[in-house]
Each structure stands twice: as structure tokens, then as C-alpha cells.
Design a protein around this motif. Structure first.
Motif, PDB file in Angstrom:
ATOM      1  N   ALA A 174     -17.926  15.305  -0.766  1.00  0.00           N
ATOM      2  CA  ALA A 174     -17.112  14.337   0.225  1.00  0.00           C
ATOM      3  C   ALA A 174     -16.169  15.521   0.895  1.00  0.00           C
ATOM      4  O   ALA A 174     -16.158  15.339   2.319  1.00  0.00           O
ATOM      5  CB  ALA A 174     -15.973  13.554  -0.535  1.00  0.00           C
ATOM      6  N   LEU A 175     -15.703  16.424   0.411  1.00  0.00           N
ATOM      7  CA  LEU A 175     -14.803  17.478   1.320  1.00  0.00           C
ATOM      8  C   LEU A 175     -15.650  18.085   2.328  1.00  0.00           C
ATOM      9  O   LEU A 175     -15.399  18.402   3.536  1.00  0.00           O
ATOM     10  CB  LEU A 175     -14.185  18.436   0.178  1.00  0.00           C
ATOM     11  CG  LEU A 175     -12.733  17.696  -0.402  1.00  0.00           C
ATOM     12  CD1 LEU A 175     -12.514  19.140  -1.357  1.00  0.00           C
ATOM     13  CD2 LEU A 175     -11.710  17.465   0.440  1.00  0.00           C
ATOM     14  N   LEU A 176     -17.193  18.704   1.891  1.00  0.00           N
ATOM     15  CA  LEU A 176     -17.758  19.199   2.614  1.00  0.00           C
ATOM     16  C   LEU A 176     -18.094  18.380   3.968  1.00  0.00           C
ATOM     17  O   LEU A 176     -18.248  18.860   5.041  1.00  0.00           O
ATOM     18  CB  LEU A 176     -19.282  19.615   1.743  1.00  0.00           C
ATOM     19  CG  LEU A 176     -20.207  20.472   2.393  1.00  0.00           C
ATOM     20  CD1 LEU A 176     -19.500  21.828   2.892  1.00  0.00           C
ATOM     21  CD2 LEU A 176     -21.514  20.481   1.653  1.00  0.00           C
ATOM     22  N   MET A 177     -18.472  17.239   3.605  1.00  0.00           N
ATOM     23  CA  MET A 177     -18.734  16.167   4.631  1.00  0.00           C
ATOM     24  C   MET A 177     -17.635  15.806   5.633  1.00  0.00           C
ATOM     25  O   MET A 177     -17.868  16.022   6.864  1.00  0.00           O
ATOM     26  CB  MET A 177     -19.080  14.884   4.140  1.00  0.00           C
ATOM     27  CG  MET A 177     -20.465  14.803   3.302  1.00  0.00           C
ATOM     28  SD  MET A 177     -21.886  15.793   4.275  1.00  0.00           S
ATOM     29  CE  MET A 177     -22.203  14.366   5.216  1.00  0.00           C
ATOM     30  N   VAL A 178     -16.434  15.822   5.230  1.00  0.00           N
ATOM     31  CA  VAL A 178     -15.165  15.509   5.918  1.00  0.00           C
ATOM     32  C   VAL A 178     -15.176  16.916   6.784  1.00  0.00           C
ATOM     33  O   VAL A 178     -14.751  16.987   8.110  1.00  0.00           O
ATOM     34  CB  VAL A 178     -13.960  15.256   5.253  1.00  0.00           C
ATOM     35  CG1 VAL A 178     -12.862  15.547   5.987  1.00  0.00           C
ATOM     36  CG2 VAL A 178     -13.953  13.905   4.539  1.00  0.00           C
ATOM     37  N   VAL A 188     -13.691  24.847   1.254  1.00  0.00           N
ATOM     38  CA  VAL A 188     -13.029  24.141  -0.220  1.00  0.00           C
ATOM     39  C   VAL A 188     -14.190  23.376  -0.626  1.00  0.00           C
ATOM     40  O   VAL A 188     -14.358  23.418  -1.946  1.00  0.00           O
ATOM     41  CB  VAL A 188     -11.658  23.717   0.253  1.00  0.00           C
ATOM     42  CG1 VAL A 188     -11.248  22.983  -0.950  1.00  0.00           C
ATOM     43  CG2 VAL A 188     -10.781  24.630   0.728  1.00  0.00           C
ATOM     44  N   GLY A 189     -14.535  22.272  -0.196  1.00  0.00           N
ATOM     45  CA  GLY A 189     -15.604  21.476  -0.756  1.00  0.00           C
ATOM     46  C   GLY A 189     -16.881  22.369  -1.168  1.00  0.00           C
ATOM     47  O   GLY A 189     -17.208  21.760  -2.378  1.00  0.00           O
ATOM     48  N   PHE A 190     -17.230  23.299  -0.676  1.00  0.00           N
ATOM     49  CA  PHE A 190     -18.324  23.925  -1.391  1.00  0.00           C
ATOM     50  C   PHE A 190     -17.970  24.753  -2.572  1.00  0.00           C
ATOM     51  O   PHE A 190     -18.519  24.679  -3.514  1.00  0.00           O
ATOM     52  CB  PHE A 190     -18.918  24.905  -0.081  1.00  0.00           C
ATOM     53  CG  PHE A 190     -20.054  25.696  -0.708  1.00  0.00           C
ATOM     54  CD1 PHE A 190     -21.486  25.362  -0.845  1.00  0.00           C
ATOM     55  CD2 PHE A 190     -19.678  27.117  -1.253  1.00  0.00           C
ATOM     56  CE1 PHE A 190     -22.413  26.028  -1.622  1.00  0.00           C
ATOM     57  CE2 PHE A 190     -20.657  28.046  -1.651  1.00  0.00           C
ATOM     58  CZ  PHE A 190     -21.955  27.416  -1.895  1.00  0.00           C
ATOM     59  N   LEU A 191     -16.879  25.241  -2.403  1.00  0.00           N
ATOM     60  CA  LEU A 191     -16.332  26.075  -3.621  1.00  0.00           C
ATOM     61  C   LEU A 191     -16.156  24.954  -4.923  1.00  0.00           C
ATOM     62  O   LEU A 191     -16.393  25.399  -5.845  1.00  0.00           O
ATOM     63  CB  LEU A 191     -14.948  26.592  -3.417  1.00  0.00           C
ATOM     64  CG  LEU A 191     -15.227  27.727  -2.456  1.00  0.00           C
ATOM     65  CD1 LEU A 191     -13.719  28.611  -1.934  1.00  0.00           C
ATOM     66  CD2 LEU A 191     -15.931  29.010  -2.965  1.00  0.00           C
ATOM     67  N   VAL A 192     -15.547  23.913  -4.417  1.00  0.00           N
ATOM     68  CA  VAL A 192     -15.338  22.919  -5.415  1.00  0.00           C
ATOM     69  C   VAL A 192     -16.711  22.400  -6.130  1.00  0.00           C
ATOM     70  O   VAL A 192     -16.676  22.380  -7.431  1.00  0.00           O
ATOM     71  CB  VAL A 192     -14.539  21.676  -5.028  1.00  0.00           C
ATOM     72  CG1 VAL A 192     -14.708  20.390  -5.996  1.00  0.00           C
ATOM     73  CG2 VAL A 192     -13.172  21.953  -4.567  1.00  0.00           C
TER      74      VAL A 192
END
Length: 133
Positions: free
Chosen positions: A54-58, A71-75
Motif C-alpha cells: 500500500a505504501l509503495l502504491m501511494v 519506505v514501502g519497498f523496505l517494509v
């Protein structure tokens, strides 16, 4: 290898002490085994992975905030690692969890654990002897 009577008594005394000291923690340990813990950990990692997606998409939708994608990718990467290691460590149904593999490091750790247990047992015996006399 079954425990001797002395070892069983020591284990029962330690269990009673644990229940007396922290009954909530003791019942939590009693109710959940390693399988339940690792399964819960894997589910948490999967949920974290989805949050990372979801963070990656945002971050992709908002081009000025590319750091959100990073950050999304690292998560996602961290949660995928947790899920894989948790899945590997989980014992199979019907199998007892082992203390270590079979490599030299595991044997060395087992040897250290045995020597630590023998030291604890010696101290326990000394205390009992001192109290008895």
C-alpha cells in the motif's frame, strides 16, 4: 531421554516459582507453543507486507513523495524476510522442536548449555545442603 526424579522435581519447583512470580506470563507460555508463535509471526509479516505494498502504491500515485515508495519497498522486503525465516523455523505438525541443527556451532552451543545446566544444578545442590545444615 526421560528426566530423572531429581530433574523432574527441580523442573516442578521452577514451574511453581514461575507461576508464583508471574502467573499471567506462565499461562501465556502454557497456552501457546512454538508453532502458534511462529504462525502468528508469519501472519503479522504478511500483514506488514501488504502495508508495504500500500505504501509503495501511494508513493507511485504521489510523484513528489517518492520516499514513501522507498519506505514501502523496505517494509515489504523486511516483512518478506520475517515471513520466510518464521516459516522455516516453524516445526512440522507432530514433530518436536529441536534445540539446534546438527552443525558444529549447534553442538558447541549444546555443550555450553549442558555445562551451564550442570553449574546451575551444582549451585542448587549447594544451597540445599547449606539450608539443610
Amino acid at each position: 531421554m526421560p528426566l530423572s526424579e531429581h530433574e523432574q522435581r527441580m523442573l516442578e519447583q521452577m514451574e511453581r516459582a514461575l507461576y508464583a512470580e508471574d502467573p499471567k506470563f506462565a499461562t501465556a507460555l502454557e497456552g501457546s507453543g512454538l508453532r502458534t508463535y511462529t504462525r502468528r509471526r508469519v501472519y503479522q509479516a504478511i500483514a506488514g507486507f501488504l502495508v508495504g505494498v500500500a505504501l509503495l502504491m501511494v508513493g507511485v500515485i504521489i510523484p513528489q513523495q517518492i520516499w514513501i515508495s522507498v519506505v514501502g519497498f523496505l517494509v515489504m522486503l523486511g516483512c518478506a524476510g520475517l515471513a520466510v525465516t518464521g516459516w522455516r523455523k516453524a516445526p512440522k505438525p507432530g514433530e518436536r522442536p529441536q534445540a539446534g541443527g546438527g552443525g558444529p556451532a549447534a553442538r558447541r552451543q549444546s555443550r555450553q548449555r549442558r555445562s551451564m545446566m550442570s553449574r546451575i544444578e551444582e549451585r542448587w545442590q549447594r544451597r540445599r545442603d547449606e539450608q539443610g545444615h
